[in-house]
Design an enzyme around this catalytic site. Structure first.
Site, PDB file in Angstrom:
ATOM      1  N   TYR A  14       2.734   2.236  13.326  1.00 48.45           N
ATOM      2  CA  TYR A  14       3.189   3.291  12.433  1.00 48.45           C
ATOM      3  C   TYR A  14       2.534   4.625  12.762  1.00 48.45           C
ATOM      4  CZ  TYR A  14      -0.834   1.265   9.869  1.00 48.45           C
ATOM      5  OH  TYR A  14      -2.051   0.753   9.514  1.00 48.45           O
TER       6      TYR A  14
ATOM      7  N   HIS B   3       0.842  -1.195   0.000  1.00 50.10           N
ATOM      8  CA  HIS B   3       0.000   0.000   0.000  1.00 50.10           C
ATOM      9  C   HIS B   3       0.883   1.254   0.000  1.00 50.10           C
ATOM     10  CE1 HIS B   3      -2.756  -2.790   2.598  1.00 50.10           C
ATOM     11  NE2 HIS B   3      -2.801  -3.126   1.321  1.00 50.10           N
TER      12      HIS B   3
END
Length: 468
Positions: free
Chosen positions: A133, A70
């Site tokens: 993240y 992604h």
């Protein structure tokens, strides 16, 4: 196995902007502790100050869980809170490195900074792995997302656990091959004041690439209360503010004062807020009028401002606002000459028509030609010069307006003695409308822009080139 006792250190990869970070992890009989993201230390070591706004965690209970590839329109700082992963990153940005691949393992002692447009994927190598993240934008349905198939033959990622034995979603398995991926475009550079003399020079300098957007006030009104939502600002990298109120004398009137403050301060404040909140580099063009002109030397960037009139006051206020933006260039200039009506064209016309002008001879400075100003702005951006204020004019011996007028007469084949020098007070003695006070010394020190590697143009050479 998590490695203890590392020194915080970045390691660039084969993909531009993708950087692996070794993290210090401190362990004892109770477990371990680490500073997963520490802004002050990491930015000092070279991590972009990317301004995260969200912290996400993906928990994976089985070995072989595979997610990706992604690429989102934001930056990410990826780390592992528990477990270990094999990571794969593919550059999906338009440009020469499109399709480049980098792989490595991450554990709690190693993280990676993933820039916007680089595809991110991972496969868990231990059970109960927590993948975390930080991102510097919120998910939006209006954003553009790019994906690549985990099994793409061109990327040829050597997954430790073959994909036919791994756990992955049907959606990830159906992503397109590299040949069918539309590259992630560059972030946009927005040029305000595109129809002004500097705006036209910037069009010539920056060109018509897809990532350059030129707008006028009719296209984007800085006074609009909807400015913050007028664009998806996270898709913008740079704003060049070439728009300003520049009617120096009219600014001394009631209506002009209002208009000058609205354009040069209120509008700039709104623009600065947009830049600050979205990590945008803001380029702002300033003026010698922020100084009072009483020094007996050239003005440096760090000299205190002391404007004499309304126009200078608004420019000084705008400079202060822009200086609060982390990524900013204040480009201070003087005596701008470009495409359109200006002093040089007026003098050339008077010479041709046989008119002998009276021109002030007690204001000293240097001309700045808009093509050089545009070139200097492009230089600061393309070389990633340190942020801050830069003086930018032509180089060479300073001159008075009368000196320049005489040179224009000479270069156009007329007698320079036809120009009569007068003082500023004499020149404006019969004025019936308000007149702005002018700094007598407008000479700007050019050491900083020269040290940045910019090739300065001599004032005399630039004037001759302009007239020819």
């Amino acid at each position: 196995m998590t490695e203890y006792g590392k020194t915080l250190a970045p390691s660039p990869t084969s993909i531009p902007g993708l950087v692996v970070w070794e993290l210090p992890v401190h362990g004892d009989n109770r477990g371990w502790f680490k500073e997963n993201w520490q802004r002050e230390k990491m930015t000092a070591a070279g991590l972009p100050d990317f301004g995260p706004v969200q912290n996400n965690i993906s928990f994976n209970d089985a070995v072989g869980t595979t997610r990706g590839i992604h690429a989102e329109p934001w930056d990410k700082f990826v780390s592992v809170a528990a477990g270990r992963i094999f990571g794969a990153w593919v550059d999906l940005r338009e440009g020469p490195t499109f399709g480049a691949v980098f792989t490595c393992e991450l554990d709690p002692s190693r993280a990676i900074f993933v820039p916007r447009g680089v595809g991110n994927a991972y496969q868990t190598l231990e059970p109960d792995t927590a993948y975390t993240y930080l991102v510097n934008d919120h998910w939006s349905p209006d954003a553009s997302y790019t994906f690549l198939n985990l099994a793409d033959e061109t990327a040829a990622i050597a997954w430790p656990i073959p994909l036919d034995q791994a756990e992955l979603s049907a959606k990830d398995a159906a992503h397109p091959r590299l040949a069918d991926v539309t590259p992630v475009p560059q972030r946009t550079t927005l040029v305000l004041g595109a129809n002004g003399q500097l705006g036209r020079a910037l069009r010539t300098e920056l060109g018509d690439a897809a990532h350059i957007e030129y707008v006028t006030r009719a296209d984007l009104d800085l006074a609009s209360p909807t400015l913050a939502s007028a664009r998806r600002w996270r898709d913008y990298d740079t704003i060049v503010n070439a728009a300003a109120y520049t009617a120096v004398d009219a600014a001394e009137t009631v209506d002009g004062r209002r208009d000058a403050w609205a354009a040069n301060v209120t509008g700039v404040a709104a623009l600065s807020r947009v830049a600050r909140e979205n990590g945008i580099t803001l380029v702002h063009v300033s003026s010698d009028y922020v100084f009072d002109g009483v020094l007996d030397r050239a003005y440096r960037e760090d000299d205190p401002v002391c404007p004499l009139g309304v126009y200078g006051q608004t420019k000084a206020a705008g400079d202060a606002l822009v200086s609060a933006v982390p990524r900013h260039y204040v480009v201070r200039t003087s005596w701008v000459i470009g495409d359109g009506k200006n002093f040089v064209r007026t003098m050339a016309s008077l010479a041709e028509r046989g008119v002998d002008p009276r021109v002030v001879d007690d204001q000293i400075g240097r001309l700045t030609f808009t093509d050089d100003l545009a070139r200097g702005i492009h230089h600061l951006l393309s070389t990633h010069a340190p942020f801050g204020t830069y003086n930018l004019t032509s180089s060479g011996e300073p001159a008075s307006w009368a000196d320049i007028a005489r040179r224009v007469f000479e270069l156009t084949g007329h007698d320079p003695a036809r120009v009569t020098g007068v003082s500023t007070d004499e020149y404006f003695a019969s004025a019936t409308a308000p007149v702005a006070p002018r700094p007598r010394n407008s000479v700007l020190d050019l050491a900083r822009i020269g040290a940045s590697g910019f090739d300065l143009t001599d004032q005399g050479d630039a004037l001759a080139r302009y007239l020819n």
